[in-house]
Design a protein around this motif. Sequence first.
Motif, short mmCIF file in Angstrom:
data_model
loop_
_atom_site.label_atom_id
_atom_site.label_comp_id
_atom_site.label_asym_id
_atom_site.label_seq_id
_atom_site.Cartn_x
_atom_site.Cartn_y
_atom_site.Cartn_z
N UNK A 8 42.15 -29.56 36.10
CA UNK A 8 41.33 -30.06 34.69
C UNK A 8 40.66 -28.96 33.80
N UNK A 9 40.84 -29.18 32.69
CA UNK A 9 40.35 -28.11 31.77
C UNK A 9 38.69 -28.27 31.87
N UNK A 10 38.16 -26.79 31.55
CA UNK A 10 36.76 -26.71 31.77
C UNK A 10 36.32 -25.76 30.63
N UNK A 11 35.17 -25.81 30.34
CA UNK A 11 34.66 -24.65 29.36
C UNK A 11 33.64 -23.89 30.25
N UNK A 12 33.48 -22.52 30.16
CA UNK A 12 32.83 -21.78 30.87
C UNK A 12 31.73 -21.16 30.09
N UNK A 13 30.56 -20.46 30.50
CA UNK A 13 29.77 -19.57 30.23
C UNK A 13 30.25 -18.27 29.96
N UNK A 14 29.58 -17.50 29.11
CA UNK A 14 29.95 -16.08 28.82
C UNK A 14 30.35 -15.32 30.20
N UNK A 15 29.27 -15.39 31.28
CA UNK A 15 29.38 -14.87 32.40
C UNK A 15 30.46 -15.50 33.37
N UNK A 16 30.79 -16.78 32.92
CA UNK A 16 31.79 -17.24 33.93
C UNK A 16 31.34 -18.16 35.12
N UNK A 18 29.13 -20.51 35.01
CA UNK A 18 28.85 -22.32 34.94
C UNK A 18 29.95 -22.87 34.22
N UNK A 19 30.45 -23.98 35.01
CA UNK A 19 31.65 -24.62 34.24
C UNK A 19 31.38 -26.11 33.99
N UNK A 20 31.95 -26.60 32.78
CA UNK A 20 31.68 -27.86 32.37
C UNK A 20 32.87 -28.49 32.08
N UNK A 21 33.09 -29.81 32.35
CA UNK A 21 34.51 -30.50 31.97
C UNK A 21 34.54 -30.48 30.58
#
Length: 108
Positions: A8-16, A18-21
Motif C-alpha cells: 500500500x502506497x504511503x507518504x512519509x515525513x522528511x525523517x521517514x 511517520x507514514x500516512x496512507x
Amino acid sequence: MACVVWHVPVTTTGTGSTAALRLFRMRNGVRCAVGFSSPEALTALLGPDQAYTELGEAALRNLTRPLGVDTLVLDPGLVAPPVTTPAAVGATPGAAPSPAPTAHLQHR
C-alpha cells in the motif's frame, strides 16, 4: 488460511519516522485506497521512489473506514485523471491548447 499481503502506497515525513496512507480518487471522484499484489507492480505504476507498507485487506479496510473510504482497488491499471482534451504535439506546458483543425468541404 494465509493473509494476503497488499503493498500500500504511503507518504512519509522528511525523517521517514511517520507514514500516512496515500489515498486516491477513482475517475468518478470517489475516494479510494489502492494496494498492489507485489512491490514490482507498485513500482511499475507509481515509480521507484514511492514508499509503501505491507497490510492485509482487513487492516487496510479498518484504517480507511473512519476516513469515509469504503472502496479498495487492487492492482489498478491506471492512476490518473481522465483526459478531457487531447494534448497538442509540441505544446508549451501551461499554454492554451490549439483549436481543433476544421475540415473544409467543397460542394460540387
